[in-house]
Design an enzyme around this catalytic site. Structure first.
Site, PDB file in Angstrom:
ATOM      1  N   GLU A 125      33.458  48.453  46.692  1.00 19.44           N
ATOM      2  CA  GLU A 125      32.083  48.560  45.893  1.00 19.44           C
ATOM      3  C   GLU A 125      30.990  47.401  46.336  1.00 19.44           C
ATOM      4  OE1 GLU A 125      31.700  50.052  42.280  1.00 19.44           O
ATOM      5  OE2 GLU A 125      33.514  51.202  42.314  1.00 19.44           O
ATOM      6  N   TYR A 148      29.211  45.591  37.713  1.00 15.76           N
ATOM      7  CA  TYR A 148      30.530  45.357  37.837  1.00 15.76           C
ATOM      8  C   TYR A 148      30.638  45.009  39.742  1.00 15.76           C
ATOM      9  CZ  TYR A 148      35.161  46.413  40.079  1.00 15.76           C
ATOM     10  OH  TYR A 148      36.209  46.336  41.028  1.00 15.76           O
ATOM     11  N   LYS A 152      31.699  41.168  41.333  1.00 18.66           N
ATOM     12  CA  LYS A 152      32.747  41.231  42.407  1.00 18.66           C
ATOM     13  C   LYS A 152      32.430  40.684  43.586  1.00 18.66           C
ATOM     14  CE  LYS A 152      36.567  42.596  41.934  1.00 18.66           C
ATOM     15  NZ  LYS A 152      38.044  41.724  41.176  1.00 18.66           N
TER      16      LYS A 152
HETATM   17  P1  NAD Z   1      42.673  47.226  35.262  1.00 12.35           P
HETATM   18  O1  NAD Z   1      41.454  47.303  34.339  1.00 12.35           O
HETATM   19  O2  NAD Z   1      43.444  48.553  34.949  1.00 12.35           O
HETATM   20  O3  NAD Z   1      43.458  46.138  34.848  1.00 12.35           O
HETATM   21  C1  NAD Z   1      42.895  44.706  34.605  1.00 12.35           C
HETATM   22  C2  NAD Z   1      43.717  43.902  33.975  1.00 12.35           C
HETATM   23  O4  NAD Z   1      43.186  42.527  33.788  1.00 12.35           O
HETATM   24  C3  NAD Z   1      44.201  44.473  32.627  1.00 12.35           C
HETATM   25  O5  NAD Z   1      45.659  44.150  32.419  1.00 12.35           O
HETATM   26  C4  NAD Z   1      43.432  43.203  31.695  1.00 12.35           C
HETATM   27  O6  NAD Z   1      44.221  42.953  30.439  1.00 12.35           O
HETATM   28  C5  NAD Z   1      43.349  41.945  32.384  1.00 12.35           C
HETATM   29  N1  NAD Z   1      41.972  41.233  32.109  1.00 12.35           N
HETATM   30  C6  NAD Z   1      40.873  41.802  31.804  1.00 12.35           C
HETATM   31  N2  NAD Z   1      40.213  40.647  31.562  1.00 12.35           N
HETATM   32  C7  NAD Z   1      40.958  39.403  31.696  1.00 12.35           C
HETATM   33  C8  NAD Z   1      40.735  37.856  31.347  1.00 12.35           C
HETATM   34  N3  NAD Z   1      39.517  37.611  30.839  1.00 12.35           N
HETATM   35  N4  NAD Z   1      41.915  37.187  31.359  1.00 12.35           N
HETATM   36  C9  NAD Z   1      43.091  37.857  31.606  1.00 12.35           C
HETATM   37  N5  NAD Z   1      43.391  39.209  31.911  1.00 12.35           N
HETATM   38  C10 NAD Z   1      42.208  39.927  31.948  1.00 12.35           C
HETATM   39  O7  NAD Z   1      41.829  47.150  36.464  1.00 12.35           O
HETATM   40  P2  NAD Z   1      42.764  47.437  38.019  1.00 12.35           P
HETATM   41  O8  NAD Z   1      42.275  49.067  38.350  1.00 12.35           O
HETATM   42  O9  NAD Z   1      44.308  47.393  37.901  1.00 12.35           O
HETATM   43  O10 NAD Z   1      41.967  46.800  39.000  1.00 12.35           O
HETATM   44  C11 NAD Z   1      42.655  45.284  39.399  1.00 12.35           C
HETATM   45  C12 NAD Z   1      41.779  44.760  40.284  1.00 12.35           C
HETATM   46  O11 NAD Z   1      41.477  45.595  41.588  1.00 12.35           O
HETATM   47  C13 NAD Z   1      40.362  44.260  39.820  1.00 12.35           C
HETATM   48  O12 NAD Z   1      39.962  43.130  40.064  1.00 12.35           O
HETATM   49  C14 NAD Z   1      39.651  45.447  40.226  1.00 12.35           C
HETATM   50  O13 NAD Z   1      38.231  44.797  40.504  1.00 12.35           O
HETATM   51  C15 NAD Z   1      40.271  45.557  41.591  1.00 12.35           C
HETATM   52  N6  NAD Z   1      40.247  46.762  42.299  1.00 12.35           N
HETATM   53  C16 NAD Z   1      40.281  48.112  41.541  1.00 12.35           C
HETATM   54  C17 NAD Z   1      40.405  49.313  42.247  1.00 12.35           C
HETATM   55  C18 NAD Z   1      40.667  50.554  41.582  1.00 12.35           C
HETATM   56  O14 NAD Z   1      40.658  51.584  42.209  1.00 12.35           O
HETATM   57  N7  NAD Z   1      41.256  50.672  40.594  1.00 12.35           N
HETATM   58  C19 NAD Z   1      39.856  49.143  43.686  1.00 12.35           C
HETATM   59  C20 NAD Z   1      39.600  48.078  44.267  1.00 12.35           C
HETATM   60  C21 NAD Z   1      39.617  46.794  43.524  1.00 12.35           C
HETATM   61  O1  DAU Z   2      35.824  51.858  44.968  1.00 16.21           O
HETATM   62  C1  DAU Z   2      36.599  51.117  44.409  1.00 16.21           C
HETATM   63  C2  DAU Z   2      36.255  51.064  42.837  1.00 16.21           C
HETATM   64  O2  DAU Z   2      36.901  52.237  42.311  1.00 16.21           O
HETATM   65  C3  DAU Z   2      36.883  49.796  41.994  1.00 16.21           C
HETATM   66  O3  DAU Z   2      36.491  48.619  42.426  1.00 16.21           O
HETATM   67  C4  DAU Z   2      36.854  50.123  40.341  1.00 16.21           C
HETATM   68  O4  DAU Z   2      37.465  48.820  39.857  1.00 16.21           O
HETATM   69  C5  DAU Z   2      37.202  51.397  40.115  1.00 16.21           C
HETATM   70  O5  DAU Z   2      36.919  51.662  38.772  1.00 16.21           O
HETATM   71  C6  DAU Z   2      36.678  52.416  41.137  1.00 16.21           C
HETATM   72  O6  DAU Z   2      35.040  52.650  40.681  1.00 16.21           O
HETATM   73  P1  DAU Z   2      34.476  53.980  40.803  1.00 16.21           P
HETATM   74  O7  DAU Z   2      33.354  53.929  40.031  1.00 16.21           O
HETATM   75  O8  DAU Z   2      34.549  54.384  42.171  1.00 16.21           O
HETATM   76  O9  DAU Z   2      35.722  54.659  39.883  1.00 16.21           O
HETATM   77  P2  DAU Z   2      35.564  55.848  38.498  1.00 16.21           P
HETATM   78  O10 DAU Z   2      36.910  56.211  38.334  1.00 16.21           O
HETATM   79  O11 DAU Z   2      34.786  55.155  37.543  1.00 16.21           O
HETATM   80  O12 DAU Z   2      34.742  56.845  39.257  1.00 16.21           O
HETATM   81  C7  DAU Z   2      34.909  57.540  40.585  1.00 16.21           C
HETATM   82  C8  DAU Z   2      34.139  58.738  40.931  1.00 16.21           C
HETATM   83  O13 DAU Z   2      34.131  59.608  40.033  1.00 16.21           O
HETATM   84  C9  DAU Z   2      32.777  58.051  40.765  1.00 16.21           C
HETATM   85  O14 DAU Z   2      31.770  58.618  41.694  1.00 16.21           O
HETATM   86  C10 DAU Z   2      32.029  58.578  39.269  1.00 16.21           C
HETATM   87  C11 DAU Z   2      32.768  59.995  39.198  1.00 16.21           C
HETATM   88  N1  DAU Z   2      33.256  60.091  37.799  1.00 16.21           N
HETATM   89  C12 DAU Z   2      33.781  59.164  36.886  1.00 16.21           C
HETATM   90  C13 DAU Z   2      34.172  59.462  35.803  1.00 16.21           C
HETATM   91  C14 DAU Z   2      34.888  58.469  34.805  1.00 16.21           C
HETATM   92  C15 DAU Z   2      32.796  61.460  37.153  1.00 16.21           C
HETATM   93  O15 DAU Z   2      32.302  62.081  37.945  1.00 16.21           O
HETATM   94  N2  DAU Z   2      33.205  61.660  35.730  1.00 16.21           N
HETATM   95  C16 DAU Z   2      33.882  60.917  35.221  1.00 16.21           C
HETATM   96  O16 DAU Z   2      33.963  61.130  33.999  1.00 16.21           O
END
Ligand code: NAD
Ligand code: DAU
Length: 349
Positions: A125, A148, A152
């Site tokens: 992102e 967000y 990052k």
């Molecule tokens: P998540 O929200 O599921 O988990 C985040 C974790 O961090 C939780 O266990 C929470 O308790 C902990 N946390 C939050 N604030 C904290 C703090 N102040 N101190 C200590 N712990 C804290 O997130 P995720 O989807 O597992 O994402 C993990 C990492 O990967 C993040 O850095 C996110 O930016 C990155 N990321 C996620 C995605 C995705 O698709 N989910 C994609 C690319 C990058």
């Molecule tokens: O691309 C990586 C990112 O992917 C991570 O860095 C973030 O932590 C992770 O949350 C995710 O962000 P997105 O915004 O892409 O994910 P989200 O699941 O919130 O939404 C995915 C897509 O779906 C986005 O285009 C918004 C859309 N959406 C999301 C929700 C929650 C909907 O249409 N309806 C919904 O209810």
């Protein structure tokens, strides 16, 4: 080797801990997590008594506790973050605090304790919206759209400043949208699955044609380990899946897998500042480490849907009172809740 994993009770962090304990039998993990609304020890139930896993509850913004948890660790993998784009729009303060200040305290401790490797987990992102057929490489400009993604991008720049100024052996991964087990249902795919299982409407933001680059969480975990072991310090590595698919198509796939009708699809007010397209060029990671995603989208989705179906207890626990309040505010009263954000400029082509 002892590794500090921050955010190990969240979605990707818990998957990474399960993966690492199995893949590296001589490594041990200190899991440092605040247990925010998104952190869940049930994600780690099978390893809570594992001899190579220690859980420490703590906030990454607490410099003293961070330093104590890191002592004796050779490497750090930093997942902890406020990770939800929508929440960052509604309430940016905790997102900016955790993602910037928390990363800063970890960097300071890593520098003082002279860790061998510091891997910062970032996101695609940070590159912002891409053109219809464009992809982002590691040297593409940073153009974050939401609080967000800006937090990052800011934390990435802090990491790179510690590389340049203090020679900290840090690396950054930027992955695309992960999916798989243990993902909190505020995120798109588990939200679609849980609503479809309950026979409730699937809320599609705007026209649903926004594209995301889907990556199974196991493929991300393998990529992160490859970068931790074989990446060049100071480098950034994209980790993207094979498939770029729009949200509507993904929601339809879920409905088909659960044998539910398309009539459950419901277009709702769009996310302010919504990025239309993410797509990563991951050739650097492929060339330097031999990594490639192994789980095709069809198979990964089938496995993920099956996992949510087979874990009703986990789901019931996370769909608790606070989730219900969040859902009612931003989905059942969406137009009212979003009226405060009216006027976000349209995407410039
Ligand atoms: P998540 O929200 O599921 O988990 C985040 C974790 O961090 C939780 O266990 C929470 O308790 C902990 N946390 C939050 N604030 C904290 C703090 N102040 N101190 C200590 N712990 C804290 O997130 P995720 O989807 O597992 O994402 C993990 C990492 O990967 C993040 O850095 C996110 O930016 C990155 N990321 C996620 C995605 C995705 O698709 N989910 C994609 C690319 C990058
Ligand atoms: O691309 C990586 C990112 O992917 C991570 O860095 C973030 O932590 C992770 O949350 C995710 O962000 P997105 O915004 O892409 O994910 P989200 O699941 O919130 O939404 C995915 C897509 O779906 C986005 O285009 C918004 C859309 N959406 C999301 C929700 C929650 C909907 O249409 N309806 C919904 O209810």
């Amino acid at each position: 080797m002892k590794v500090l994993v921050t955010g190990g009770a969240g979605f990707i962090g818990s998957n990474f801990i399960h993966f690492l304990l199995a893949a590296r039998p001589r490594w041990s993990v200190v899991n440092y997590d605040k247990l925010s609304y998104a952190g869940n020890l049930a994600n780690l139930a099978s390893v809570m008594k594992h001899p190579r896993h220690t859980f420490v509850r703590g906030d990454v913004c607490d410099a003293v506790a961070v330093s104590a948890a890191m002592r004796g660790c050779a490497a750090v993998v930093h997942f902890a973050a406020e990770s939800h784009v929508d929440r960052s729009i509604y309430e940016p303060a905790p997102v900016v605090h955790t993602n910037l200040t928390g990363t800063f305290h970890l960097l300071q401790a890593a520098r003082e304790l002279k860790v061998d490797r510091f891997l910062h987990v970032s996101t695609d992102e940070v590159y912002g919206d891409l053109e219809p057929s464009g992809t982002a490489a590691e040297d593409s400009p940073l153009r974050p759209s939401s609080p967000y993604s800006a937090s990052k991008a800011g934390s990435d720049l802090l990491v790179l400043s510690f590389v340049r100024t203090y020679a900290l052996p840090a690396l950054i991964t930027r992955s695309s949208n992960n999916y798989g087990p243990y993902q909190f249902p505020e995120k798109f795919l588990p939200l679609m699955i849980t609503n479809a299982l309950a026979g409730e409407a699937l809320p599609i933001y705007g026209d649903g044609r926004q594209q995301r680059n889907w990556l199974h969480v196991e493929d991300n975990c393998r990529g992160i380990l490859a970068v931790l072991e074989d990446g060049r310090p100071g480098s950034v590595y994209n980790i993207g899946g094979h498939d770029v698919e729009d949200n509507l198509a993904m929601a339809r796939r879920i409905l088909r897998l659960l044998d539910k009708p398309d009539a459950l699809l419901r277009h709702v007010a769009d996310r302010p500042g919504h990025d239309r397209r993410y797509a990563l060029d991951s050739s650097k990671l492929r060339t330097e480490t031999g990594w490639s995603p192994q789980i095709p989208l069809d198979e990964g989705l089938e496995r993920t849907v099956a996992w949510y179906r087979e874990h009703p207890g986990w789901l019931a626990q996370v769909l608790d009172g606070s989730y219900k309040i969040y859902y009612a505010k931003y989905y059942e009263n969406r137009d009212a809740a979003l009226s405060a954000f009216a006027g976000a400029p349209e995407r410039k082509e």
